[in-house]
Design a protein around this motif. Structure first.
Motif, PDB file in Angstrom:
ATOM      1  N   PRO A  34       0.822  -1.205   0.000  1.00 37.08           N
ATOM      2  CA  PRO A  34       0.000   0.000   0.000  1.00 37.08           C
ATOM      3  C   PRO A  34       0.855   1.254   0.000  1.00 37.08           C
ATOM      4  CG  PRO A  34      -0.024  -1.061   2.152  1.00 37.08           C
ATOM      5  CD  PRO A  34       0.657  -2.000   1.218  1.00 37.08           C
ATOM      6  N   ALA A  35       0.349   2.284  -0.661  1.00 37.08           N
ATOM      7  CA  ALA A  35       1.060   3.560  -0.678  1.00 37.08           C
ATOM      8  C   ALA A  35       1.067   4.152   0.726  1.00 37.08           C
ATOM      9  CB  ALA A  35       0.384   4.509  -1.652  1.00 37.08           C
ATOM     10  N   PRO A  36       2.106   4.892   1.082  1.00 35.09           N
ATOM     11  CA  PRO A  36       2.148   5.508   2.411  1.00 35.09           C
ATOM     12  C   PRO A  36       0.945   6.410   2.641  1.00 35.09           C
ATOM     13  CG  PRO A  36       4.274   5.667   1.315  1.00 35.09           C
ATOM     14  CD  PRO A  36       3.306   5.182   0.282  1.00 35.09           C
ATOM     15  N   ALA A  37       0.481   6.447   3.875  1.00 32.51           N
ATOM     16  CA  ALA A  37      -0.662   7.284   4.229  1.00 32.51           C
ATOM     17  C   ALA A  37      -0.264   8.242   5.343  1.00 32.51           C
ATOM     18  CB  ALA A  37      -1.830   6.411   4.697  1.00 32.51           C
ATOM     19  N   PRO A  38      -0.826   9.448   5.354  1.00 34.07           N
ATOM     20  CA  PRO A  38      -0.628  10.339   6.500  1.00 34.07           C
ATOM     21  C   PRO A  38      -1.245   9.710   7.751  1.00 34.07           C
ATOM     22  CG  PRO A  38      -1.540  11.518   4.621  1.00 34.07           C
ATOM     23  CD  PRO A  38      -1.654  10.056   4.308  1.00 34.07           C
ATOM     24  N   VAL A  39      -0.725  10.074   8.914  1.00 33.04           N
ATOM     25  CA  VAL A  39      -1.202   9.507  10.177  1.00 33.04           C
ATOM     26  C   VAL A  39      -1.475  10.626  11.176  1.00 33.04           C
ATOM     27  CG1 VAL A  39      -0.570   8.128  12.201  1.00 33.04           C
ATOM     28  CG2 VAL A  39      -0.079   7.266   9.897  1.00 33.04           C
ATOM     29  N   LEU A  40      -2.646  10.560  11.777  1.00 34.35           N
ATOM     30  CA  LEU A  40      -2.992  11.388  12.925  1.00 34.35           C
ATOM     31  C   LEU A  40      -3.066  10.465  14.137  1.00 34.35           C
ATOM     32  CD1 LEU A  40      -4.089  13.868  14.487  1.00 34.35           C
ATOM     33  CD2 LEU A  40      -6.368  13.308  13.577  1.00 34.35           C
ATOM     34  N   LEU A  41      -2.263  10.732  15.152  1.00 35.80           N
ATOM     35  CA  LEU A  41      -2.213   9.917  16.366  1.00 35.80           C
ATOM     36  C   LEU A  41      -2.720  10.751  17.545  1.00 35.80           C
ATOM     37  CD1 LEU A  41      -1.377   7.431  18.035  1.00 35.80           C
ATOM     38  CD2 LEU A  41       0.960   8.350  18.073  1.00 35.80           C
ATOM     39  N   ILE A  42      -3.854  10.329  18.111  1.00 34.93           N
ATOM     40  CA  ILE A  42      -4.488  11.036  19.225  1.00 34.93           C
ATOM     41  C   ILE A  42      -4.408  10.164  20.469  1.00 34.93           C
ATOM     42  CG2 ILE A  42      -6.622  12.068  20.091  1.00 34.93           C
ATOM     43  CD1 ILE A  42      -7.541  12.276  17.134  1.00 34.93           C
ATOM     44  N   SER A  43      -4.027  10.750  21.581  1.00 37.62           N
ATOM     45  CA  SER A  43      -4.023  10.041  22.857  1.00 37.62           C
ATOM     46  C   SER A  43      -5.030  10.669  23.809  1.00 37.62           C
ATOM     47  CB  SER A  43      -2.637  10.075  23.505  1.00 37.62           C
ATOM     48  OG  SER A  43      -2.698   9.573  24.821  1.00 37.62           O
ATOM     49  N   ILE A  44      -5.875   9.822  24.397  1.00 37.51           N
ATOM     50  CA  ILE A  44      -6.754  10.233  25.493  1.00 37.51           C
ATOM     51  C   ILE A  44      -6.232   9.548  26.750  1.00 37.51           C
ATOM     52  CG2 ILE A  44      -9.078  10.164  26.458  1.00 37.51           C
ATOM     53  CD1 ILE A  44     -10.201  10.291  23.667  1.00 37.51           C
TER      54      ILE A  44
END
Length: 460
Positions: A34-44
């Motif tokens: 798969p092509a690279p994807a942007p990542v949003l990492l959220i911590s609660i």
């Protein structure tokens, strides 16, 4: 955020030092990677997996978090660190290695004479393992951060609003502004209003940080962004896990997550969004002051002002557990004296000790290499901070705590992920916290070779 016998499988897992999976050569008939994807990492911070997976049963209205379960993959629980507290866990989430490898072994730095004014591990230079920020930047991705622990001075962040506080005085804002990326703090305040103080752990502070994160996504479109939210943990400490107050905050955090997800989807329709937590929680009723018996045994000496003048052995509290450091680690007589004291305390019901382990077991669990012993308290008890006049046990100052040894089921944390290439409704079962960072690295089209476990399989 906490300002605050192991399972054989967990012990073996922490001891395993395997590198991330190499990029395989594609066979002629194999599907392309798969092509690279942007990542949003959220911590609660402090989000228990059951609060999401059993939301309806618990009366929680959290549609944005439930969306991850329906549209993506989820863990039934994440096995964490020794100790299960915020800063070591968040550094494992960003490095894929245990505290013994990444260097952030507690929330607070070891300060036996209390000269650092309650200093925490704020500074990224203390991290001794590569981070996701590092490998993403090396792979050509743009990187950003809002309030992630241990983020002051990260050189591989394009845009950084780090987490730090000192006194709660207005000067803290000047400190944070000076440590943020050039012009970023002022530009986002221009668009969003006043930023939250670093010491502010309330829900309005988190909603402000989420607002800033959404605006950062809109204006900078980072390909890897980390965001940390503290308010749930704060309420769980004050009122207990599952309390009405904690649940109300979680529902407001759910709305904040929805706004960040919407901004990320608008900026990067093919993005992958991961949501994590650092530990679980248990209700507490008793506070254990391990300093009291160490003072009584002459292992800590105080001056006329009540401050430590010298020490041979010192407790280092971490919520539901306590590391014990020796001034002379190779002194066998001192080791024996402290061991005998801990054995005596473990046999004292009032001390509420579940287990005491030594260096070999600490090392096998990837825990603090500065600790000669580690004390796990029973569920319901928490470690007190230094107080020369406090008794061994007294009513707890908090109604909820974490930091216990990671084998405790209530310490399981959360992992949810959705987006490009992620199977819908995929149950990952229980996972190792160290697997999350190499998984996100692979999604971004890079690797984290230092990680201690392999990436997770998120699609069939």
């Amino acid at each position: 955020m906490a300002r605050l016998s192991f399972g054989k499988a967990l012990v073996a897992g922490v001891a395993l030092l395997c590198s991330a999976a190499p990029v395989a050569v594609q066979a002629k008939d194999a599907a392309p990677a798969p092509a690279p994807a942007p990542v949003l990492l959220i911590s609660i911070d402090g989000l228990r997996p059951g609060d999401v997976l059993e939301a309806e049963k618990r009366g929680l209205k959290i549609p944005n978090l439930r969306r991850f379960v329906a549209e993506g993959a989820y863990a039934t629980g994440v096995n964490g660190n020794l100790p299960t507290v915020t800063y070591p866990s968040h550094t494992t989430l960003i490095t894929g290695v245990a505290p013994a490898r990444h260097g952030i072994v507690s929330n607070t730095t070891f300060d036996p004479k209390q000269v650092n004014y309650g200093g925490w591990f704020w500074y990224a230079e203390d991290i001794t393992a590569p981070t996701l920020w590092d490998v993403a930047k090396k792979a050509g991705r743009t990187t950003a951060n809002v309030h992630w622990p241990v983020s002051v001075g990260v050189s591989t962040l394009d845009w950084n609003l780090p987490q730090i506080w000192r006194s709660g005085h207005a000067d803290d804002r000047k400190l944070l502004k000076s440590l943020s990326s050039d012009g970023l703090y002022a530009a986002l305040e221009h668009d969003c209003g006043a930023y939250a103080d670093g010491i502010d752990e309330g829900i309005t502070g988190d909603e402000t940080r989420a607002k800033f994160a959404a605006r950062l996504i809109e204006t900078k479109q980072p390909q890897f962004l980390t965001v940390y939210l503290a308010a749930l943990d704060h309420e769980e400490h004050l009122f207990g896990p599952g309390s009405a107050e904690a649940n109300a905050v979680l529902e407001r955090l759910d709305a904040a997550v929805g706004k960040m997800v919407a901004a990320e989807r608008a900026a990067h329709p093919q993005a992958v969004i991961a949501l994590v937590s650092d530990h679980g929680f248990v209700a507490t009723d008793t506070e254990i002051n391990l300093f009291r018996p160490f003072l009584d045994a002459g292992l800590i000496t105080l001056g006329a002002d009540g401050k430590v003048t010298s020490w041979d052995a010192m407790p280092w509290p971490s919520g539901g557990s306590i590391a014990v450091a020796l001034a002379r680690p190779d002194d066998t007589a001192l080791m024996g004296k402290v061991s005998a004291l801990l054995d005596k305390l473990a046999a004292t019901p009032q001390a509420r000790i579940a287990e005491v382990i030594g260096r070999e077991e600490i090392a096998r669990l990837g825990g603090n290499p500065q600790a000669a012993f580690y004390v796990d308290l029973q569920a319901g008890a928490l470690a007190g901070t230094f107080a020369a006049d406090a008794p061994l046990a007294k009513p707890a100052r908090y109604k909820g705590m974490h930091g216990y040894f990671p084998a405790m089921p209530e310490m399981r944390s959360t992992f949810l992920i959705m987006g490009k290439g992620i199977d819908r409704g995929r149950n990952l079962g229980e996972i190792d916290m160290r697997a999350i960072a190499p998984t996100l690295a692979a999604i971004m089209g890079t690797t984290l070779p230092s990680a201690e476990t392999q990436p997770l399989s998120l699609s069939r």
